[in-house]
Design an enzyme around this catalytic site. Structure first.
Site, short mmCIF file in Angstrom:
data_model
loop_
_atom_site.label_atom_id
_atom_site.label_comp_id
_atom_site.label_asym_id
_atom_site.label_seq_id
_atom_site.Cartn_x
_atom_site.Cartn_y
_atom_site.Cartn_z
CB VAL A 11 4.40 -4.83 5.08
CG1 VAL A 11 2.80 -5.02 5.26
CG2 VAL A 11 4.81 -5.55 6.28
CD GLU A 155 11.03 -8.97 7.13
OE1 GLU A 155 12.23 -9.41 7.03
OE2 GLU A 155 10.83 -7.87 7.47
N GLY A 257 15.68 -10.63 17.29
CA GLY A 257 15.83 -9.29 16.38
C GLY A 257 14.93 -9.08 15.29
CB CYS A 260 8.63 -6.93 13.90
SG CYS A 260 8.19 -6.28 12.10
P1 NAD Z 1 9.97 -1.36 4.52
O1 NAD Z 1 10.92 -0.47 5.09
O2 NAD Z 1 10.38 -2.62 4.22
O3 NAD Z 1 9.11 -0.71 3.60
C1 NAD Z 1 8.55 0.58 3.78
C2 NAD Z 1 8.29 1.29 2.48
O4 NAD Z 1 7.73 2.57 2.50
C3 NAD Z 1 9.67 1.60 1.64
O5 NAD Z 1 9.93 1.24 0.55
C4 NAD Z 1 9.95 3.25 1.70
O6 NAD Z 1 10.52 3.71 0.62
C5 NAD Z 1 8.23 3.32 1.58
N1 NAD Z 1 7.98 4.76 1.99
C6 NAD Z 1 8.46 5.44 3.13
N2 NAD Z 1 7.71 6.69 3.17
C7 NAD Z 1 6.85 6.75 1.96
C8 NAD Z 1 6.00 7.83 1.36
N3 NAD Z 1 5.82 8.99 2.17
N4 NAD Z 1 5.35 7.52 0.46
C9 NAD Z 1 5.54 6.32 -0.16
N5 NAD Z 1 6.28 5.34 0.16
C10 NAD Z 1 6.97 5.59 1.41
O7 NAD Z 1 9.05 -1.65 5.78
P2 NAD Z 1 8.17 -2.82 6.14
O8 NAD Z 1 9.00 -3.90 6.88
O9 NAD Z 1 7.38 -3.15 5.13
O10 NAD Z 1 7.12 -2.39 7.47
C11 NAD Z 1 6.10 -1.46 7.04
C12 NAD Z 1 5.02 -1.61 8.35
O11 NAD Z 1 4.63 -2.83 8.47
C13 NAD Z 1 6.02 -1.19 9.65
O12 NAD Z 1 5.04 -0.50 10.40
C14 NAD Z 1 6.14 -2.47 10.34
O13 NAD Z 1 6.27 -2.19 11.73
C15 NAD Z 1 5.03 -3.18 10.00
N6 NAD Z 1 5.18 -4.72 9.76
C16 NAD Z 1 6.20 -5.20 9.44
C17 NAD Z 1 6.53 -6.51 9.20
C18 NAD Z 1 7.82 -7.18 8.67
O14 NAD Z 1 7.82 -8.26 9.07
N7 NAD Z 1 8.46 -6.24 7.71
C19 NAD Z 1 5.23 -7.64 9.59
C20 NAD Z 1 4.17 -6.68 10.09
C21 NAD Z 1 4.17 -5.62 10.19
#
Ligand code: NAD
Length: 429
Positions: A11, A155, A257, A260
């Site tokens: 994201v 994604e 799966g 999310c």
């Molecule tokens: P991800 O695991 O791909 O990315 C999260 C990033 O945050 C990682 O790179 C991690 O190293 C970093 N991080 C963790 N703790 C940190 C901190 N304290 N300081 C700085 N960086 C830190 O996760 P994602 O898939 O991008 O999802 C993030 C959020 O967005 C979640 O809540 C998810 O539910 C939501 N979301 C995801 C999607 C999707 O399709 N992946 C879509 C909509 C919403």
């Protein structure tokens, strides 16, 4: 505008890049130093169509930077987006420790008015907790606003979804951040819904739960179709052309799966429970999803009988097409079940093989999809990659000891496959 994104994952990286693409100045922060180093050196840690070019272009234009320092991001931006993980806990509730950590880090670095925007998927009322936390830990005692701005990207289609969203949801506790938030999103030409923070947070869980429900609905229909001798794809087409229903998310298969849907569904069930409502409908959605995998595995064992010493070719490891993401992938789950029953596997995925290796260390990875079937007793389709439709069926058939295919994504036409001499088993047809 000057923006920072804390959390540079699926994201954060795509959001930050698309914000830069429309002219904002963006600092992407991540506490994974190796990831930041890779990005600073021009590498891209995830596969997302169109992303690499966009990152390079905006880095070159000086609008997109990467750092491991939250303080640097906070001090050089007016609006700070939080995009860190919100993983599930064993009881289904959300682990909010990443959000809390970032709220404290932002608070500690703030020396002037900031807008702190939560983009991660969080339970309703998280905004209140983030506000309390920032107040408590902000030594400079500056003013700030917390905003909820849930993300709806898919994604595999994330760049397109970000550049042309169906809608933008902005949840606010006061009018002060509305102008800046509207300015950030104006270039995207999408309907903007300004609402309260609790409603914005709930919109995300309600939306994902509905999509999961739609998948389980068609999977339940698939079970009825199979028993009744009907074809679920014809049924999906017939109901999906009704504009009130819509054709999307009506593809029967081995279940949903990814990082999310399963977690957001459990979270929403838990959130509802906490406010006094037992969301039985969503519990049934989970049950149908679990059953769907059981039924598919049974189809394989009913046909191959004993899996011990059987060699099975598997096409697809990612949780869906166009991504390298294998988090909670039904394809990985399926492989693990087949391995547990004693099968050996030859697997292929166009993009997800590297990321699958930690989950599936003891399988043979095959670079060419047309070579996967060689020496196998059966071929399984586990992810709906479009390129699998171009599989060299004659070569696959020649490579198998018996021409058996279990198609968990309904990519091929049953009648055509039978005509070609395949024993072909799909879902709901
Ligand atoms: P991800 O695991 O791909 O990315 C999260 C990033 O945050 C990682 O790179 C991690 O190293 C970093 N991080 C963790 N703790 C940190 C901190 N304290 N300081 C700085 N960086 C830190 O996760 P994602 O898939 O991008 O999802 C993030 C959020 O967005 C979640 O809540 C998810 O539910 C939501 N979301 C995801 C999607 C999707 O399709 N992946 C879509 C909509 C919403």
């Amino acid at each position: 505008m000057k923006l920072s994104i804390i959390g540079t994952g699926y994201v954060g990286l795509v959001t930050g890049t698309c914000f830069a693409e429309v002219g904002h100045h963006v600092i992407c922060v991540d506490n994974d130093a190796a990831k930041v180093k890779m990005l600073q050196a021009g590498g891209i840690p995830i596969y997302e169509p169109g992303l690499e070019e966009l990152v390079k272009k905006n880095v070159a234009a000086g609008r997109l930077k990467f750092t491991a320092s939250t303080a640097e991001g906070v001090q050089n931006s007016d609006v700070i987006f939080i995009a860190v993980p919100t993983p599930p806990q064993p009881d289904g509730s959300v682990d909010l420790s990443y959000i809390e950590r970032v709220a404290r880090d932002i608070a500690a670095a703030m020396t002037s008015y900031k807008i702190v925007v939560d983009k991660s998927t969080v339970p309703v009322k998280t905004g209140e907790k983030v506000t309390e936390t920032i107040k408590r830990y902000c030594t400079a005692k500056t003013e700030f606003d917390v905003v909820s701005n849930p993300e709806f990207l898919r994604e595999g289609f994330a760049v397109g979804d970000l550049m042309k969203p169906d809608r933008v949801v902005i949840g606010v506790g006061s009018q002060r951040p509305v102008a800046a938030m509207t300015e950030i999103y104006t270039p995207f030409n999408a309907p903007i819904i300004v609402t309260d923070i609790n409603s914005a947070e709930l919109i995300k869980h309600a939306a994902n739960s509905f999509l999961a429900l739609k998948i389980s609905y068609i999977n339940a229909i698939a079970t009825v179709c199979e028993a009744a001798g009907a074809n679920v794809q014809e049924v999906a087409q017939g109901i999906g052309l009704d504009e009130r229903i819509g054709r999307r998310f009506l593809n029967a298969g081995i279940g949903f799966g990814g990082s999310c849907f399963p977690k957001d569904l459990s979270a929403f069930i838990k959130i509802s429970e906490q406010v006094g409502y037992e969301f039985k409908l969503l519990k049934e959605v989970q049950r149908i999803n679990a059953d769907q995998m059981e039924r598919f595995v049974k189809k394989i064992t009913d046909t191959l009988w004993v899996l011990k010493d059987k060699k099975i070719g598997v096409l697809g490891l990612a949780f869906k097409q166009n991504t390298d993401d294998v988090r909670s992938s039904p394809a990985i789950d399926l492989c693990q079940r087949l391995l547990k029953d004693g099968a050996t596997l030859r697997v292929h995925d166009p993009k997800a093989m590297d990321k699958a290796k930690s989950f599936l260390p003891n399988v043979t990875y095959v670079d060419d999809m047309n070579a996967v079937a060689e020496g196998c007793d059966a071929l399984v389709v586990a992810t709906e990659w479009d390129e699998f439709k171009q599989l060299d069926l004659a070569r696959a058939k020649a490579g198998l000891t018996h021409p058996i295919m279990f198609d968990g994504r309904n990519l091929f036409d049953p009648a055509a496959m039978e005509k070609l001499g395949w024993i072909y088993k799909s879902v709901g047809r």
